[in-house]
Scaffold this motif. Structure first.
Motif, mmCIF file in Angstrom:
data_model
loop_
_atom_site.group_PDB
_atom_site.id
_atom_site.type_symbol
_atom_site.label_atom_id
_atom_site.label_comp_id
_atom_site.label_asym_id
_atom_site.label_seq_id
_atom_site.Cartn_x
_atom_site.Cartn_y
_atom_site.Cartn_z
ATOM 1 N N ILE A 133 5.287 12.231 10.481
ATOM 2 C CA ILE A 133 4.057 12.114 9.700
ATOM 3 C C ILE A 133 2.928 11.829 10.676
ATOM 4 C CG2 ILE A 133 4.101 9.634 9.254
ATOM 5 C CD1 ILE A 133 3.572 12.020 6.409
ATOM 6 N N VAL A 134 1.759 12.399 10.449
ATOM 7 C CA VAL A 134 0.622 12.154 11.331
ATOM 8 C C VAL A 134 -0.554 11.688 10.488
ATOM 9 C CG1 VAL A 134 -0.262 14.540 11.277
ATOM 10 C CG2 VAL A 134 -0.748 13.077 13.247
ATOM 11 N N SER A 135 -1.252 10.668 10.970
ATOM 12 C CA SER A 135 -2.377 10.089 10.235
ATOM 13 C C SER A 135 -3.669 10.288 11.020
ATOM 14 C CB SER A 135 -2.149 8.592 10.002
ATOM 15 O OG SER A 135 -2.186 7.891 11.241
ATOM 16 N N ARG A 136 -4.781 9.959 10.381
ATOM 17 C CA ARG A 136 -6.070 10.047 11.065
ATOM 18 C C ARG A 136 -6.097 9.159 12.301
ATOM 19 N NH1 ARG A 136 -10.235 9.557 5.887
ATOM 20 N NH2 ARG A 136 -9.841 11.621 4.996
ATOM 21 N N SER A 137 -5.567 7.949 12.174
ATOM 22 C CA SER A 137 -5.578 7.034 13.322
ATOM 23 C C SER A 137 -4.732 7.565 14.470
ATOM 24 C CB SER A 137 -5.089 5.645 12.901
ATOM 25 O OG SER A 137 -3.759 5.701 12.422
#
Length: 246
Positions: A133-137
Motif C-alpha cells: 500500500i502506498v500513501s501520500r506521506s
C-alpha cells in the motif's frame, strides 16, 4: 535510496490489511478502527485486488437505518441504498479498484492520487496481485534525500551530458533541496532543458540556474550605433547570463 527515478515499490508499506469478499460488515468496521485506516482492499482467492471498501461505503447503513427513502432518493441514490442493505465486503466494495503498479514512478502515483482525490493506493504487480500500500506521506519521503546526493546526481546526470565542455567550470550547490547552478557555457539554448531535468531529480525543491553564455566580443559590436547615455551603462564585454528559477 539513490538515483532517479524511484518506484512505488521503494517506498510502499509491504504489510497490508486486506479483506476477503465474504468478510462480514462488523469485521470490516473492526478492521478499519483497529488499523486506523479509512479504506481496505478486497481480495479474491488469488490475492488479486477486486475492490476497495471505505468508510463512505459503510455509512449508508447508518444513514438509512431509521428512515424510509423517498422517491428522489430511490431515483438518484440507488447505489447508496444498495450499500445500506449490504452485509459483506463484496457487496459493499467500490469496484473496479483504483490501484497502482509496483513499478510505477512516484510521480505517476502522485498524479493518480491527485486526479481521483485519494490518500492511499493498493500496490499490485502485473497480475493484479496485492504487493503493498502506498500513501501520500510515502511519496513525500523523497524530499528527505540528502543534499549531497541531489548535488551529485544533478552534476553527473544533467550538467555533464548537456555541457561536456563548458567555457568556465559549472558549479552545482544544493541547500535544503534548492539547487543553484552557476558557470559559463558555449550555448545557452540548453539551459531551459537543464532546469527542467534538474527539477525532475527526486528530492529537488527548486532550481536557481544562473548559467552565463560566452562574453560579447567588442570587435563584433564596433559597427553598431552608440546607445543613448542613459542606456549605455554596464560592461559591453560582460557575459550574457540566463537566469532561470523553477
Amino acid at each position: 535510496m539513490y538515483g532517479t527515478p524511484h518506484t512505488v515499490s521503494d517506498v510502499m508499506t509491504r504489510t497490508v490489511v486486506a479483506l476477503a469478499s465474504a468478510a462480514p460488515f462488523k469485521d470490516i468496521v473492526r478492521a478499519i478502527r483497529q488499523w486506523q485506516v479509512s479504506a481496505l482492499p478486497v481480495l479474491d482467492e488469488d490475492r488479486r485486488v477486486v475492490g476497495v471498501v471505505s468508510e463512505a461505503d459503510l455509512l449508508p447503513k447508518e444513514e438509512f437505518r431509521d428512515r424510509t427513502p423517498d422517491r428522489y432518493t430511490r431515483m438518484h441514490r440507488g447505489g447508496d441504498l444498495a450499500k445500506a442493505g449490504a452485509r459483506t465486503a463484496g457487496e459493499l466494495m467500490t469496484a473496479p479498484a483504483l490501484t497502482v503498479r509496483a513499478d510505477a514512478t512516484l510521480a505517476q502515483a502522485a498524479r493518480v492520487m491527485a486526479q481521483y482525490g485519494v490518500k492511499r493506493l493498493p500496490v499490485v504487480d502485473e497480475a493484479g496481485v496485492l504487493r503493498g500500500i502506498v500513501s501520500r506521506s510515502d511519496l513525500l519521503e523523497v524530499f528527505l534525500r540528502e543534499d549531497a546526493d541531489i548535488e551529485q546526481e544533478v552534476r553527473r546526470e544533467v550538467m555533464a551530458p548537456l555541457f561536456p565542455a563548458p567555457l568556465e567550470p559549472i558549479t552545482v550547490r544544493v541547500r535544503d533541496g534548492v539547487v543553484r547552478i552557476t558557470g559559463r557555457v558555449a550555448d545557452t539554448a540548453f539551459v531551459p532543458v537543464a532546469v527542467r531535468l534538474a527539477r525532475a531529480v527526486e528530492g529537488v525543491v527548486d532550481v536557481d540556474c544562473r548559467l552565463a553564455g560566452p562574453p560579447r566580443r567588442v570587435d563584433l559590436d564596433a559597427d553598431l550605433p552608440d546607445l543613448p547615455e542613459d542606456k549605455a551603462d554596464g560592461d559591453p564585454t560582460g557575459p550574457e547570463e540566463v537566469r532561470m528559477s523553477s
